[in-house]
Design a protein around this motif. Structure first.
Motif: not given
Length: 272
Positions: A118-131, A148-152
């Motif tokens: 979950x942490x890894x997915x969140x990092x991706x999301x925050x890294x690509x704030x414009x997309x 995280x609820x949707x992923x889980x």
């Protein structure tokens, strides 16, 4: 197939792309990121089922030939490899049918503590704030909690893969056909992981280069709205970070690594 076919599956963000990048260093092997074969496999199963009025003309022997032919034709003569690794998170839920189609086939399932997935997915999301990402249906109005609820969820990217992994792990064919590779072991001791995989597959040893890894899926990741989704560093190394998840979100999944409990490894699945 005249060539060996094996499968890479397990949890997302758990090293499957890195593992494929390492395996493909061996000129006898073909491996890559998630392929479309699993989706076509499911669609063919559905079209040959009773929901199609013409299924009365299709028996199980024909179904078996069609499904085996999917692999034979997708990985045609233009791929010069004796051993094929097809990657998809769905394969763990298909162990009984894969065992029938490919009796010598094996599933290598990559796993990782779910909190860190979950942490890894969140990092991706925050890294690509414009997309906004396809992972979250390109919706920009989400929060770390809804993401995280949707992923889980049972149909979520993580939840479905997690349930499929448990299905395979506790299934009757697990001991012979399934191996689990922990992300922590892969990044800290890749030589040990590769040696175990080669032994599991009964393949001759090969000297891999853990300092010069090449893999590029930039175009695919851009189209998915998630740059870096399949990025692989040029060398294998463990990166230590503090989680960026809120403490309550991290704690919600921190006890989900069932594979670390030998008392419930009823099938004696090899966990590296």
């Amino acid at each position: 197939m005249s060539r060996a076919i094996h499968f890479i599956s397990g949890l997302p963000r758990s090293g499957s792309t890195l593992l494929a990048a390492l395996l493909r260093q061996n000129p006898r092997f073909h491996a890559g990121m998630s392929s479309p074969v699993a989706g076509m496999f499911n669609n063919l199963l559905g079209e040959m089922s009773g929901r199609n009025e013409f299924s009365v003309f299709i028996d199980d022997a024909q179904r078996e030939r069609v499904l085996r032919g999917l692999f034979d034709n997708y990985y045609g003569p233009d791929i010069d490899a004796q051993v094929i690794f097809d990657t998809n998170r769905m394969w763990c839920s298909k162990l009984p049918v894969l065992r029938t189609l490919f009796p010598h086939g094996r599933i290598i399932a990559c796993v990782r503590h779910v909190s860190w997935v979950m942490d890894s997915f969140e990092r991706l999301t925050r890294r690509n704030v414009f997309q906004p990402s396809s992972i979250f249906s390109y919706r920009p109005g989400t929060t770390v909690y809804s993401r995280t609820e949707g992923l889980a969820g049972g149909d979520g990217l993580v939840g479905h893969a997690y349930n499929a992994l448990k299905e395979a792990y506790f299934g009757e064919h697990a001991a012979q056909h399934l191996m689990l590779v922990q992300y922590e072991t892969l990044t800290n001791d890749p030589a040990r992981v590769l040696a175990a995989i080669y032994a599991f597959l009964d393949e001759p040893a090969f000297e891999h280069d853990f300092e010069n890894i090449s893999y590029d899926a930039t175009e695919f990741d851009l189209r998915a709205g998630t740059p870096g989704l399949h990025a692989v560093r040029p060398r294998v190394e463990a990166i230590c970070n503090e989680t960026i998840l809120p403490p309550d979100v991290f704690r919600r999944y921190e006890n989900d690594a069932f594979w670390r409990d030998p008392n419930i490894n009823l099938r004696r699945v090899q966990v590296v």
